[in-house]
Write an enzyme that holds these catalytic residues in place. Sequence first.
Site, short mmCIF file in Angstrom:
data_model
loop_
_atom_site.label_atom_id
_atom_site.label_comp_id
_atom_site.label_asym_id
_atom_site.label_seq_id
_atom_site.Cartn_x
_atom_site.Cartn_y
_atom_site.Cartn_z
N ASP A 28 0.85 -1.20 0.00
CA ASP A 28 0.00 0.00 0.00
C ASP A 28 0.88 1.24 0.00
OD1 ASP A 28 -1.97 1.87 0.34
OD2 ASP A 28 -2.30 1.45 2.48
N ASN A 30 -0.25 4.57 -0.37
CA ASN A 30 -0.84 5.82 0.12
C ASN A 30 -1.55 5.66 1.46
OD1 ASN A 30 -2.98 4.34 -0.80
ND2 ASN A 30 -3.91 5.99 -2.01
N ASP A 32 -4.01 3.93 2.61
CA ASP A 32 -5.46 3.80 2.80
C ASP A 32 -5.84 2.37 3.17
OD1 ASP A 32 -5.08 2.49 0.42
OD2 ASP A 32 -6.66 3.55 -0.68
N ASP A 36 -1.80 -1.17 -3.90
CA ASP A 36 -2.06 -0.42 -5.12
C ASP A 36 -0.88 -0.52 -6.09
OD1 ASP A 36 -0.15 1.49 -4.03
OD2 ASP A 36 -1.79 2.08 -2.68
N ASP A 105 -5.15 -9.65 -15.94
CA ASP A 105 -6.20 -10.64 -15.68
C ASP A 105 -7.46 -10.18 -16.42
OD1 ASP A 105 -7.80 -12.62 -14.48
OD2 ASP A 105 -6.72 -12.44 -12.59
N ASP A 206 -9.72 -15.34 -16.99
CA ASP A 206 -10.56 -15.83 -15.90
C ASP A 206 -11.63 -16.79 -16.43
OD1 ASP A 206 -11.22 -15.35 -13.01
OD2 ASP A 206 -13.15 -14.78 -13.88
N GLU A 248 -7.87 -19.96 -17.29
CA GLU A 248 -8.31 -20.70 -16.11
C GLU A 248 -9.40 -21.68 -16.55
OE1 GLU A 248 -10.08 -19.86 -11.63
OE2 GLU A 248 -10.79 -18.69 -13.32
N HIS A 322 -4.93 -16.93 -5.56
CA HIS A 322 -5.76 -16.13 -4.65
C HIS A 322 -7.06 -16.83 -4.27
CE1 HIS A 322 -7.30 -15.63 -8.64
NE2 HIS A 322 -8.41 -15.11 -8.16
N ASP A 323 -7.34 -17.99 -4.86
CA ASP A 323 -8.56 -18.72 -4.52
C ASP A 323 -8.27 -19.95 -3.67
OD1 ASP A 323 -10.15 -17.03 -6.14
OD2 ASP A 323 -9.75 -18.25 -7.92
#
Length: 552
Positions: A28, A30, A32, A36, A105, A206, A248, A322-323
Amino acid sequence: MTDNKISKSNPWWKSAVIYQIYPRSFADSNQDGIGDLQGIISKLDYLEHLGIDAIWLSPVCKSPQDDNGYDISDYQDIDPIFGTLQDMEALIAKAKEHHIRIILDLVLNHSSDEHIWFQEAKKSRENPYHDYYVWRDGTKGTPPNDMRAAFGGSAWEWVPELQQYYFHQFSVKQPDLNWENPKLRQEIYNMINWWIKKGIGGFRLDVIDQIAKEPDKRITNNGPRLHEFIRELSRETFQKADLVTVGEAWGATTELAKLYSNPDNSELSMVFQFEHICLDQMAGKEKWDLAPLPFLKLKEVFERWQTELYEKGWNSLFWNNHDLPRIVSRWGNDGKYRVESAKMLAILLHGMQGTPYIYQGEELGMTNIQYEIKEYRDIESLNLYQERLQKGYQKEEIMRSLYAKSRDNARTPMQWNDKENAGFTEGKPWIKVNPNYKEIHAKRQLTEENSIFKCYQKLIRLRKEYSVFVDGKFRMLCKEDASVFAYTRENEDFQLLVICNFYDKTIRNPLEEPEPSAKLLISNYLKIDTNTVLRPYEARMYLKDFRKSLNS
Ligand code: GLC
Ligand code: CA
């Protein structure tokens, strides 16, 4: 690569290693609390040091973030939480300076319901965009059929204004695109070509095997027109540049994978297939119903994919994304043998034929997480919790499933150092950091002599040094052995031998001693005193150089 020329039959991505970034959770810039693009730019030195060739970026396009970006509302803009189009251009350019390509992606099976196409489509049946989506007439309360969406509930959503249902294989905010419509397909190609011009190095597609759905026949993946669509897509876009493409494809068999990844380049470079990682689901079990690893089956699956795609297609090699849960927690050991087992799993996978994918944090041996239910963020996990509570499951039982399989296991912030929030952000992270960051973090592993990071770094280097990693023929050894995973890879010049103890007990080494001429390339224990046993999770990779024995 030193002894292998890059050519049409040997494109760059065959000796490449690809690193997946889940931008929300990477770095990150910035404060928040959300990772990013500028955050990624700030870590390019780290990634170049690791040695990877390309970054697969999970979606960063404009999105209401119902499914963390897999619901795109503008394919040609960046979501403000990640930055701007200028940041994206800067990332492509800076990554290039680090010899790293950026893989986008592409979510082409569905868009967000907030995409302008869908906003128009639901205005009237006559609207020019109406047919970009999949609609069926019906009456309220009686959907066309009982198909279910992947994240729970019916796959059909009623739109009263139109007196029609639209089809969604994922959440209601992810309406399926209608690939039967040639105008839609053309818009998609234009968009992809626009990204190619921007210097993108490739695409991850995807759930690509779901684009040719035929809901009236209850067909979701592998629809009759699937390969026709992919060939057209490839011809109109990918074939015009030197790109890597990976689809995928949950429903891929080796036969289908040969179609997708045929060396004639008419479709894709390769697919992600999931047979090795979803052994329980393949056997008809639900993802959430936990079962021990069928180890012999795992070996059989790897052997089949390695053998059948040899010279006829191309494999992708991965344990994580990520899954999926973290592999060290799943089939390794995230306690006493975390370091050994993480390295074993890396050595086992990286010796095989295909393009390896490393998921962020895997190179550090990051582990699964156990949150309280209110700390989970993933739509699939939260829906499952509600659904199973209603079905009468015990809370503890549902939590056990989430601890083992929740997609949030992979989505905890990247552990950079031992400062607050693991150095991921100085703000409040969008999802809680794994408390083990004080021990497991990049800063430490960059300096430590024998860290998991160093093991990955070396594996990546080795793949580029010896041609046998790219084209060596695979042969499985000790097929019936219930704890050892061993194989060779061989080409004209070399033989690679990989032997791994997959479990936490010391066992007798079932293989004869490697010949004295074989060199130990990499292992996960400091010293090897004896060849007669394999210690817990012990892994060794040897290389025999036939050229040397010829000369001497
Ligand atoms: C793929 C993605 C997953 C997403 C789904 C719907 O499986 O990897 O994260 O939720 O497609 O786009
Ligand atoms: Ca941010």
